[in-house]
Design an enzyme around this catalytic site. Structure first.
Site, PDB file in Angstrom:
ATOM      1  N   LYS B  47     -10.972   9.458   4.062  1.00 11.79           N
ATOM      2  CA  LYS B  47     -10.939   8.351   3.098  1.00 11.79           C
ATOM      3  C   LYS B  47     -11.392   8.847   1.724  1.00 11.79           C
ATOM      4  O   LYS B  47     -12.337   9.638   1.623  1.00 11.79           O
ATOM      5  CB  LYS B  47     -11.882   7.257   3.604  1.00 11.79           C
ATOM      6  CG  LYS B  47     -12.127   6.095   2.643  1.00 11.79           C
ATOM      7  CD  LYS B  47     -10.972   5.147   2.585  1.00 11.79           C
ATOM      8  CE  LYS B  47     -11.219   4.029   1.559  1.00 11.79           C
ATOM      9  NZ  LYS B  47      -9.957   3.337   1.210  1.00 11.79           N
ATOM     10  N   ASN B 129      -6.481  12.050  -5.806  1.00 11.47           N
ATOM     11  CA  ASN B 129      -5.821  10.746  -5.764  1.00 11.47           C
ATOM     12  C   ASN B 129      -5.652  10.256  -7.193  1.00 11.47           C
ATOM     13  O   ASN B 129      -6.604   9.766  -7.792  1.00 11.47           O
ATOM     14  CB  ASN B 129      -6.661   9.781  -4.928  1.00 11.47           C
ATOM     15  CG  ASN B 129      -6.036   8.406  -4.851  1.00 11.47           C
ATOM     16  OD1 ASN B 129      -5.030   8.122  -5.501  1.00 11.47           O
ATOM     17  ND2 ASN B 129      -6.629   7.535  -4.054  1.00 11.47           N
ATOM     18  N   CYS B 132      -3.805   5.610  -6.846  1.00 13.46           N
ATOM     19  CA  CYS B 132      -4.216   4.344  -6.242  1.00 13.46           C
ATOM     20  C   CYS B 132      -3.838   3.192  -7.154  1.00 13.46           C
ATOM     21  O   CYS B 132      -4.235   3.162  -8.315  1.00 13.46           O
ATOM     22  CB  CYS B 132      -5.724   4.300  -5.978  1.00 13.46           C
ATOM     23  SG  CYS B 132      -6.223   2.703  -5.284  1.00 13.46           S
ATOM     24  N   THR B 268      -0.332   4.256   7.844  1.00 13.57           N
ATOM     25  CA  THR B 268      -0.421   2.919   8.419  1.00 13.57           C
ATOM     26  C   THR B 268      -0.149   2.891   9.926  1.00 13.57           C
ATOM     27  O   THR B 268      -0.723   2.073  10.646  1.00 13.57           O
ATOM     28  CB  THR B 268       0.559   1.993   7.659  1.00 13.57           C
ATOM     29  OG1 THR B 268       0.129   1.955   6.296  1.00 13.57           O
ATOM     30  CG2 THR B 268       0.586   0.591   8.220  1.00 13.57           C
TER      31      THR B 268
END
Lengths: 287, 306
Positions: B47, B129, B132, B268
């Site tokens: 994460k 990242n 986002c 997912t």
């Protein structure tokens, strides 16, 4: 959650007589449906075969059920564990949408991918306890009542179940509760069964009549939980609530199921799937 | 036929197989320990980590959509210090390569996190990242602008010798522009794609179904978009592309390899099928054996256009 907390402690602590409700490692299994029953117009009962889940499950914990092999609906649905019997575990649910509609049409022999048991269950402790159910919120409280009695935490007459609903169809498991020998009181908003009005009126009476603090445990609509928590707090009684939210994984990963933590200055969130679904009322309702 | 060679290389990092988890869908690994044999993964992406802990967005944060879901978590995470202290010791001894996804609100924050992680044994790669869609500062602010992408990548490159991956957003007109900017600034590989910006409306209240109003769309619904972008990017740059977006079966994964992905991430699908990573790994292996392909690298970028 702290790693060393995520262990089962299934044996009652000999000094306090309290069983901690923490979750262990969940299992992911293919569970076969062994019995189905339509309870009312929109409430159904399923029994699933799954020894790994049934033997590990604690009252208040839940399972994630993938209702379809297809990708629509995509996500598994959370259901609290209603009862366990040997290597079977049961769920009791109301049809509220696409997922539960599919589940309601299930036939015996079908299998579902199920993950569980998940989350933190109810604290098991000896002595008088008030179980306050709103409608389908009775599902996990039945398991709790059964477990408290069968494990010797409570005599049947120490367990009082207060069940509320809009009408008589919302009052579930009356026969089963009577068989357990618990005290049962009912309210319905339309007066079709028990006392007319809200279940919180019964909660207030019980708390006022008690000579010493009683533990209160509640599951149902959020507004009801908040009202019950308020009454318990005013009476100085400990209160646990079981929350329901939408969630994608049930494993503490998606962070989609959070609720706001109570009484914090800035925003802080608790995962219903890991820190819950059972919370001390003070963790999630502001004092 | 012998067991096929599944090893792939990202920069100087060799993976035992090309199956990775996608950031934000596999926690810090331990959440799946009882369900998945973590040591069989090619790489584990944790994460996203920020410099300080982030509480995340108010709920509702997720909503199910047709063959997909929208999320606006807001990068809730434990923060750099707690990650190193509480999460890394569990992850360090695991077999898969460890990729730490990082997010800053400013360039300086990205650089500070990357520098701190560079000193950490057991961290094999950093995934920037810059994509986002659910935070006010950082994220897309960098990923939608080639100049910002380039500058940030170069600054992080300057402080780390770890393999550096940049995760790109699909919410741009031409993703190859961002891809080239990141590679020219020193990225060892590109992760393609993050979520697609979406909206869901409650008919009764006429309100957005997410508290954040918009959210990132993921799941099987986005697979064709992800596949197209992986194909575009793989043709535009000469570093490995990691394909991600809607993969839930081994067949999906094989499509991405053919389109040009060197490795794949599963996101997912971990939510609705917690053993999906293992299912995909086994499926890829069987496919290679059945097709007589000795090495996964012989499959990569073999899309036939004529």
């Amino acid at each position: 959650m702290d790693k060393n907390q995520s262990q089962f402690q299934t044996d009652p602590n000999p000094t306090s007589g309290i069983t901690e409700p923490f979750s262990g490692s969940p299992r992911h299994i293919q569970a076969k449906v062994v019995a189905t029953r339509r309870i009312t117009n929109d409430v159904y009962h399923l029994s699933l075969m799954g020894e790994e889940i049934a033997t590990a499950a604690r009252p208040g914990q839940f399972v994630m059920v993938r209702v379809s092999q297809a990708v629509d609906p995509l996500l598994p649905r959370p259901f609290s564990i209603h009862r366990v019997m040997g290597d079977r575990f049961d769920i009791l649910f109301r049809v509220v949408g696409q997922g539960t509609r599919i589940l309601a049409r299930t036939a015996v022999g079908e299998t579902f991918a199920v993950t569980g048991p998940l989350g933190r269950g109810f604290l098991l402790a000896p002595g008088r306890v008030l179980l306050v159910a709103g409608g389908i919120g009775l599902a996990p409280l039945f398991f709790l009542a059964q477990d408290l009695i069968s494990r010797g935490f409570c005599r049947p007459d120490e367990v009082t179940v207060l069940a509320g609903g809009r009408g008589r169809a919302d009052i579930l498991c009356r026969e089963e509760l009577t068989e357990l020998g618990v005290r049962l009181q009912i309210t319905t908003e339309d007066g079709s069964l028990g006392r007319p009005g809200l279940v919180t009126s019964l909660v207030q009476e019980q708390l006022e009549a008690a000579s010493e603090p009683i533990r209160v445990v509640s599951c149902g609509p959020k507004a009801m939980l908040q009202a019950v928590a308020g009454l318990a707090a005013a009476a100085g009684c400990p209160c646990q609530v079981s929350l329901e939210t939408g969630m994608a994984c049930g494993l503490g990963v998606c962070l989609g199921c959070v609720v706001r933590k109570a009484d914090t200055p800035g925003p802080a969130y608790l995962r219903v799937c890991r820190e819950g679904p059972v919370f001390d009322a003070g963790e999630v309702f502001n004092s | 036929m012998n067991h096929p060679d599944l090893t792939v290389t990202l920069g100087r990092l060799k993976l035992a197989n090309p199956v990775m988890t996608a950031s934000g869908t596999f926690g810090y690994g331990e959440e799946y320990a009882g369900i998945v044999d973590l040591n069989r993964l090619g790489a584990l992406v944790v994460k996203g980590i920020s410099l300080r802990p982030r509480p995340g967005n108010p709920p509702p944060r997720i909503v199910e959509t047709a063959a997909g879901m929208l999320n606006a978590i807001g990068l809730q995470n434990v923060g750099l210090t707690a990650f190193i202290r509480d999460k890394l010791p569990y992850l360090r001894p695991l077999a898969p390569a460890l990729v730490v996804n990082i997010l800053g609100e400013t360039e300086d924050e990205y650089v500070e996190i990357a520098a701190a992680l560079s000193d950490q044994e057991g961290v094999d790669a950093i995934e920037l990242n810059i994509s986002c869609p659910n935070v006010a500062a950082g994220g897309l602010v960098f990923g939608a602008d080639p100049v910002a992408t380039s500058r940030l990548t170069a600054r992080v490159r300057a402080v780390t010798r770890k393999t550096l991956l940049v995760k790109l957003t699909p919410n741009v007109t031409d993703i190859t522009v961002m891809a080239r900017a990141a590679v020219d600034a020193g990225a060892d590989g590109l992760t393609v794609i993050n979520t697609l910006l979406g909206l869901a409306v409650d008919l009764t209240t006429r309100r957005p179904r997410l508290a954040n109003v918009t959210g990132g769309l993921s799941g099987p619904a986005i697979k064709p978009v992800a596949l197209r972008m992986v194909w575009q990017v793989a043709r535009a740059v000469d570093v490995p592309v990691i394909g991600v977006g809607g993969i839930s079966t081994w067949q999906d994964a094989v499509e991405f390899f053919i389109a040009g992905a060197t490795a794949i991430q599963i996101g997912t699908a971990n939510f609705f099928n917690p053993t999906v990573t293992m299912n995909v790994l086994e499926g890829i292996t069987a496919f290679l054996i059945d097709s007589g392909v000795a090495k996964i690298t012989d499959l990569i970028g073999t899309l036939r256009l004529t």
